[in-house]
Design a protein around this motif. Structure first.
Motif, PDB file in Angstrom:
ATOM      1  N   GLY A 101       0.809  -1.218   0.000  1.00  0.00           N
ATOM      2  CA  GLY A 101       0.000   0.000   0.000  1.00  0.00           C
ATOM      3  C   GLY A 101       0.839   1.262   0.000  1.00  0.00           C
ATOM      4  O   GLY A 101       0.459   2.274  -0.619  1.00  0.00           O
ATOM      5  N   LEU A 102       1.982   1.214   0.671  1.00  0.00           N
ATOM      6  CA  LEU A 102       2.871   2.381   0.675  1.00  0.00           C
ATOM      7  C   LEU A 102       3.448   2.628  -0.712  1.00  0.00           C
ATOM      8  O   LEU A 102       3.584   3.784  -1.144  1.00  0.00           O
ATOM      9  N   ILE A 107       5.385   6.278  -1.866  1.00  0.00           N
ATOM     10  CA  ILE A 107       6.358   6.523  -0.797  1.00  0.00           C
ATOM     11  C   ILE A 107       7.731   6.021  -1.223  1.00  0.00           C
ATOM     12  O   ILE A 107       7.857   4.962  -1.860  1.00  0.00           O
ATOM     13  N   ALA A 108       8.786   6.731  -0.867  1.00  0.00           N
ATOM     14  CA  ALA A 108      10.151   6.351  -1.222  1.00  0.00           C
ATOM     15  C   ALA A 108      10.521   5.015  -0.564  1.00  0.00           C
ATOM     16  O   ALA A 108      10.083   4.717   0.547  1.00  0.00           O
ATOM     17  N   GLN A 109      11.369   4.220  -1.231  1.00  0.00           N
ATOM     18  CA  GLN A 109      11.696   2.880  -0.753  1.00  0.00           C
ATOM     19  C   GLN A 109      12.369   2.905   0.617  1.00  0.00           C
ATOM     20  O   GLN A 109      12.112   2.038   1.461  1.00  0.00           O
ATOM     21  N   MET A 150      -2.105  -1.564   9.102  1.00  0.00           N
ATOM     22  CA  MET A 150      -1.710  -0.552  10.087  1.00  0.00           C
ATOM     23  C   MET A 150      -0.547   0.304   9.617  1.00  0.00           C
ATOM     24  O   MET A 150      -0.390   1.438  10.070  1.00  0.00           O
ATOM     25  N   VAL A 151       0.277  -0.209   8.702  1.00  0.00           N
ATOM     26  CA  VAL A 151       1.401   0.589   8.208  1.00  0.00           C
ATOM     27  C   VAL A 151       0.908   1.824   7.460  1.00  0.00           C
ATOM     28  O   VAL A 151       1.622   2.829   7.332  1.00  0.00           O
ATOM     29  N   LEU A 152      -0.352   1.785   6.990  1.00  0.00           N
ATOM     30  CA  LEU A 152      -0.949   2.928   6.295  1.00  0.00           C
ATOM     31  C   LEU A 152      -1.589   3.924   7.258  1.00  0.00           C
ATOM     32  O   LEU A 152      -2.137   4.941   6.832  1.00  0.00           O
ATOM     33  N   GLU A 153      -1.565   3.625   8.549  1.00  0.00           N
ATOM     34  CA  GLU A 153      -2.063   4.499   9.617  1.00  0.00           C
ATOM     35  C   GLU A 153      -3.513   4.929   9.390  1.00  0.00           C
ATOM     36  O   GLU A 153      -3.839   6.120   9.357  1.00  0.00           O
TER      37      GLU A 153
END
Length: 372
Positions: A101-102, A107-109, A150-153
């Motif tokens: 999803g990031l 989003i940068a690696q 959850m990493v996507l907050e």
């Protein structure tokens, strides 16, 4: 005023002539664990899919952090969803699954690598980023699916019966795990289930749903000890249940004669049942005390004598099935020690229970639907 992460206002969804969700309203405080509990087909997953944006409501509003999201597409809503079958990508390793999803967000690696490492630490699985999905246990896959969300907050995490595909032992373990993860991330969880034990163990608040509507919303203790409808009394927890007629109503107490001829004292908790009214009565097995003689149970308004017809052994939750002299069968919790430890089929026993624990409701078709 308590901040509400999710507010549902008069939500309705119809499919042609069928109403799946019927004017439902509720709110979920920030950082809480809210469950929607109900039988298959009651409308709970339809609510979840409307919140996620996968289907549009017929009417009503969905607000997250105070803002309506009806005009927001699913990929832009501040929610994420864990499905029953998890939907992990088998061709990707764990780090790539979590970071998917990031990457879609651009989003940068380096930042993805940092965030994935942090969330793996928080779910208790550090260092497994290079492993494949098929190398994980069922419980580990469950945590990875949650980490990917959850990493996507998200403001709200939606969980659609995520434990349904697990075996019993792992499901029991994951109840505790999910509650711990919710506390760790301090994120609002909205959980869909037909399993009452999942809802009772994990939830701060539970909504019991039936035929598109909420029957009652409250804590697990509220639903279990203070049910407001016959459906809730029958669906949440185990109960003895009888249908009968009110033969006396005085001072908040009722005398009820069941169809099988058992007369008992009960209470409608102010629901206003009157003499002659048809009533459904529920008594929890653990509310029934067992004695060798009637004198041991003289403090109870309701007593009966019977013979043990069956013993349902299940460890601490074992039960007795006692057949009364009138043929009525009653289920009571089996005492685990003392003189009752050697109880066997055919033993004569006395049972007793309080009138306050015989919960009466106006007779309803839900009486039979719950137990079909």
């Amino acid at each position: 005023m308590t901040l509400q992460d999710l507010e549902i206002q008069n939500l309705t969804k119809t499919f042609d002539a069928f109403t799946a969700v019927d004017n439902v309203s509720f709110s979920v405080p920030a950082g809480s664990f809210f469950s929607i509990l109900g039988p298959s087909g009651c409308g709970k997953t339809t609510i979840m899919r409307m919140v996620a944006g996968f289907i549009d409501p017929t009417s009503g509003d969905i607000r997250i952090k105070g803002r309506s999201v009806l005009d927001v597409p699913p990929n832009k809503r501040p929610v994420n969803m864990v499905f029953q079958h998890l939907a992990l990508f088998p061709m990707m390793n764990i780090a790539d699954n979590i970071g998917y999803g990031l990457r879609r967000k651009g989003i940068a690696q380096d930042e993805i690598t940092r965030k994935v490492g942090e969330v793996l630490e928080r779910i208790g699985l550090p260092g497994i980023g290079q492993r494949k999905v098929n190398e994980l246990s069922g419980g580990q896959k469950q945590r990875v699916a949650i980490a990917r969300c959850m990493v996507l907050e998200p403001d709200v995490l939606l969980l659609d019966e995520p434990l349904g595909a697990l075996d019993l032992k792992l499901r029991e373990h994951m109840k505790i795990e999910l509650k711990s993860l919710q506390a760790e991330f301090d994120t609002t969880f909205v959980y869909i289930t037909h399993d009452q034990s999942e809802a009772l163990v994990m939830s701060d608040q539970i909504a019991v749903m039936n035929n598109g509507r909420f029957e009652q919303v409250g804590t697990g203790q509220d639903l279990y000890y203070r049910p407001e409808t016959a459906f809730v009394a029958g669906f949440v927890g185990d109960s003895n249940r009888w249908r009968g007629k009110v033969t006396r109503a005085e001072g908040g107490q009722l005398q009820i004669t069941t169809e099988a001829g058992l007369t008992m004292t009960g209470s409608d908790q102010g629901r206003g049942l009157s003499v002659g009214a048809a009533a459904d009565i529920y008594v929890r097995p653990e509310a029934i005390r067992v004695g060798r003689s009637a004198d041991e149970l003289s403090q109870f308004e309701n007593t009966m004598r019977g013979t043990v017809s069956s013993i349902l052994f299940n460890g601490a939750a074992s039960r007795l099935i006692v057949r009364a002299e009138n043929g009525q069968e009653i289920e009571a919790t089996l005492p685990q020690s003392g003189e009752f430890s050697g109880i066997s089929r055919g033993d004569a026993l006395h049972l007793g229970w309080s009138g306050e624990q015989a919960n009466a409701f106006a007779a309803s078709d839900d009486f039979t639907k719950v137990f079909e």
